[in-house]
Design a protein around this motif. Structure first.
Motif, mmCIF file in Angstrom:
data_model
loop_
_atom_site.group_PDB
_atom_site.id
_atom_site.type_symbol
_atom_site.label_atom_id
_atom_site.label_comp_id
_atom_site.label_asym_id
_atom_site.label_seq_id
_atom_site.Cartn_x
_atom_site.Cartn_y
_atom_site.Cartn_z
ATOM 1 N N GLY A 1 0.806 -1.206 0.000
ATOM 2 C CA GLY A 1 0.000 0.000 0.000
ATOM 3 C C GLY A 1 0.840 1.256 0.000
ATOM 4 O O GLY A 1 0.658 2.129 -0.826
ATOM 5 N N LYS A 2 1.812 1.378 0.922
ATOM 6 C CA LYS A 2 2.594 2.613 1.004
ATOM 7 C C LYS A 2 3.496 2.786 -0.212
ATOM 8 O O LYS A 2 3.763 3.916 -0.627
ATOM 9 N N SER A 3 3.943 1.671 -0.810
ATOM 10 C CA SER A 3 4.762 1.783 -2.015
ATOM 11 C C SER A 3 3.948 2.358 -3.165
ATOM 12 O O SER A 3 4.431 3.200 -3.933
ATOM 13 N N LEU A 4 2.677 1.908 -3.298
ATOM 14 C CA LEU A 4 1.813 2.425 -4.354
ATOM 15 C C LEU A 4 1.540 3.911 -4.152
ATOM 16 O O LEU A 4 1.554 4.688 -5.104
ATOM 17 N N ILE A 5 1.266 4.309 -2.905
ATOM 18 C CA ILE A 5 0.990 5.713 -2.605
ATOM 19 C C ILE A 5 2.217 6.580 -2.919
ATOM 20 O O ILE A 5 2.107 7.641 -3.542
ATOM 21 N N GLY A 6 3.387 6.126 -2.493
ATOM 22 C CA GLY A 6 4.612 6.883 -2.748
ATOM 23 C C GLY A 6 4.911 7.028 -4.225
ATOM 24 O O GLY A 6 5.232 8.121 -4.709
ATOM 25 N N LEU A 7 4.798 5.937 -4.978
ATOM 26 C CA LEU A 7 5.074 5.976 -6.419
ATOM 27 C C LEU A 7 4.059 6.832 -7.154
ATOM 28 O O LEU A 7 4.402 7.555 -8.093
ATOM 29 N N SER A 8 2.796 6.746 -6.745
ATOM 30 C CA SER A 8 1.761 7.542 -7.391
ATOM 31 C C SER A 8 2.022 9.033 -7.190
ATOM 32 O O SER A 8 1.866 9.837 -8.109
ATOM 33 N N THR A 9 2.444 9.416 -5.986
ATOM 34 C CA THR A 9 2.762 10.815 -5.702
ATOM 35 C C THR A 9 3.990 11.261 -6.486
ATOM 36 O O THR A 9 4.041 12.380 -7.014
ATOM 37 N N LEU A 10 4.986 10.390 -6.573
ATOM 38 C CA LEU A 10 6.192 10.686 -7.345
ATOM 39 C C LEU A 10 5.856 10.889 -8.815
ATOM 40 O O LEU A 10 6.362 11.816 -9.460
ATOM 41 N N ALA A 11 4.985 10.045 -9.363
ATOM 42 C CA ALA A 11 4.582 10.167 -10.764
ATOM 43 C C ALA A 11 3.894 11.505 -11.012
ATOM 44 O O ALA A 11 4.139 12.172 -12.026
ATOM 45 N N SER A 12 3.031 11.915 -10.091
ATOM 46 C CA SER A 12 2.326 13.192 -10.231
ATOM 47 C C SER A 12 3.304 14.362 -10.205
ATOM 48 O O SER A 12 3.183 15.310 -10.986
ATOM 49 N N ALA A 13 4.283 14.300 -9.290
ATOM 50 C CA ALA A 13 5.273 15.369 -9.192
ATOM 51 C C ALA A 13 6.106 15.468 -10.463
ATOM 52 O O ALA A 13 6.387 16.569 -10.955
ATOM 53 N N PHE A 37 4.206 3.000 -13.628
ATOM 54 C CA PHE A 37 3.455 4.161 -13.178
ATOM 55 C C PHE A 37 3.693 5.370 -14.082
ATOM 56 O O PHE A 37 3.148 6.440 -13.853
ATOM 57 N N GLY A 38 4.543 5.197 -15.091
ATOM 58 C CA GLY A 38 4.853 6.303 -15.990
ATOM 59 C C GLY A 38 5.990 7.180 -15.515
ATOM 60 O O GLY A 38 6.198 8.276 -16.045
ATOM 61 N N ILE A 39 6.745 6.715 -14.518
ATOM 62 C CA ILE A 39 7.862 7.493 -13.984
ATOM 63 C C ILE A 39 9.098 7.271 -14.847
ATOM 64 O O ILE A 39 9.458 6.128 -15.157
ATOM 65 N N LEU A 46 15.503 11.235 -12.701
ATOM 66 C CA LEU A 46 15.264 10.801 -11.328
ATOM 67 C C LEU A 46 16.578 10.449 -10.635
ATOM 68 O O LEU A 46 17.387 9.692 -11.179
ATOM 69 N N MET A 47 16.761 10.983 -9.438
ATOM 70 C CA MET A 47 17.930 10.651 -8.624
ATOM 71 C C MET A 47 17.482 9.782 -7.456
ATOM 72 O O MET A 47 16.576 10.163 -6.708
ATOM 73 N N VAL A 48 18.091 8.600 -7.311
ATOM 74 C CA VAL A 48 17.750 7.689 -6.224
ATOM 75 C C VAL A 48 18.963 7.544 -5.307
ATOM 76 O O VAL A 48 20.033 7.134 -5.738
ATOM 77 N N PHE A 49 18.766 7.892 -4.028
ATOM 78 C CA PHE A 49 19.829 7.806 -3.029
ATOM 79 C C PHE A 49 19.437 6.743 -2.017
ATOM 80 O O PHE A 49 18.520 6.924 -1.221
ATOM 81 N N ALA A 50 20.107 5.585 -2.075
ATOM 82 C CA ALA A 50 19.763 4.456 -1.205
ATOM 83 C C ALA A 50 20.688 4.434 0.005
ATOM 84 O O ALA A 50 21.859 4.047 -0.097
ATOM 85 N N ASP A 51 20.158 4.854 1.159
ATOM 86 C CA ASP A 51 20.953 4.889 2.391
ATOM 87 C C ASP A 51 20.003 5.097 3.560
ATOM 88 O O ASP A 51 19.005 5.810 3.424
ATOM 89 N N SER A 52 20.301 4.487 4.696
ATOM 90 C CA SER A 52 19.461 4.667 5.883
ATOM 91 C C SER A 52 20.201 5.384 7.011
ATOM 92 O O SER A 52 19.640 5.591 8.081
ATOM 93 N N ASN A 53 21.459 5.756 6.761
ATOM 94 C CA ASN A 53 22.255 6.441 7.776
ATOM 95 C C ASN A 53 21.862 7.921 7.819
ATOM 96 O O ASN A 53 21.953 8.627 6.807
ATOM 97 N N ILE A 54 21.435 8.400 8.970
ATOM 98 C CA ILE A 54 20.944 9.772 9.100
ATOM 99 C C ILE A 54 22.016 10.793 8.702
ATOM 100 O O ILE A 54 21.715 11.790 8.034
#
Length: 232
Positions: A1-13, A37-39, A46-54
């Protein structure tokens, strides 16, 4: 669910011409699903930064902010997925040393990060699991600091119990969204919308019900609809 919501918002942006960035703290960004999703997922779009370190995330956000003029920062869209798995160097060092004690500084670091997000004046969509317990959708449990709640413009609790189907095939999800905090609209309202697995947000879902409620469309008898503004 949250992945769909996030991707849908990203596509709109992205369709709105915003510069789009993903902070992938879960290291789970699905490029194939994003393209459905058309992204546009090429490096220029698109820039993807994969990291969990604050610390690393703070540096990354500061770099983007520094490279973008202040008057243009609102047009930078950052999908932050998600707030829950963030870690500090202290946590990593304790894991390396085999220590079992908790990092009591994590809430402070998360609060500081939330303040940094606010100060950059960029547009953020922060995804987070906020259920207090399995099966509970009414109580928030934003772990590790509350600044992200206080600093944001809106808090929307979205969940999906209904599947959108074409025959026996599941083609998407019906999302129920409840606004718990908003500076833009009335709080504690609910809205349902449909997200297709192929194409994202359905802009037509629910419009007939709204038109009936507003009197723009009437239902003279079962199975028949009419528009009062159209003669005959």
């Amino acid at each position: 669910g949250k992945s769909l919501i996030g991707l849908s918002t990203l596509a709109s942006a992205q369709r709105d011409g915003m510069k789009c960035v993903v902070i992938d703290a879960e290291d789970s960004f699905d490029y194939e699903l994003a393209e459905q999703f058309g992204i546009k997922t090429d490096k220029n779009s698109l820039m993807v930064f994969a990291d969990s370190n604050i610390i690393d995330i703070k540096n990354f956000i500061a770099l983007i902010s520094k490279e973008t003029p202040v008057e243009e920062r609102h047009n930078v869209f950052v999908l932050f997925d998600s707030w829950g798995p963030l870690v500090t160097n202290v946590i990593i060092k304790k894991a390396e040393d085999g220590k079992e004690t908790a990092d009591m500084s994590l809430p402070r670091w998360k609060n500081e990060l939330a303040n940094i997000l606010l100060s950059t004046k960029m547009t953020y969509f922060v995804v987070n699991h906020i259920m207090d317990a399995i099966g509970s959708f009414e109580e928030f449990a934003i772990t590790g600091g509350k600044k992200v709640y206080y600093n944001c413009s809106s808090v929307v609790l979205g969940y999906s119990k209904a599947k959108d189907k074409d025959g026996s095939d599941i083609t998407g999800a019906i999302i129920t969204a409840k606004t718990h905090k908003s500076r833009e609209c009335k709080e504690h309202n609910k809205l349902k919308y449909r997200i297709h697995h192929n194409g994202g947000l359905d802009p037509w879902f629910g419009l007939l019900e709204l038109a009936l409620e507003g009197g723009f469309v009437i239902k003279p008898t079962n199975g028949w609809y009419s528009r009062p503004c159209v003669e005959d």
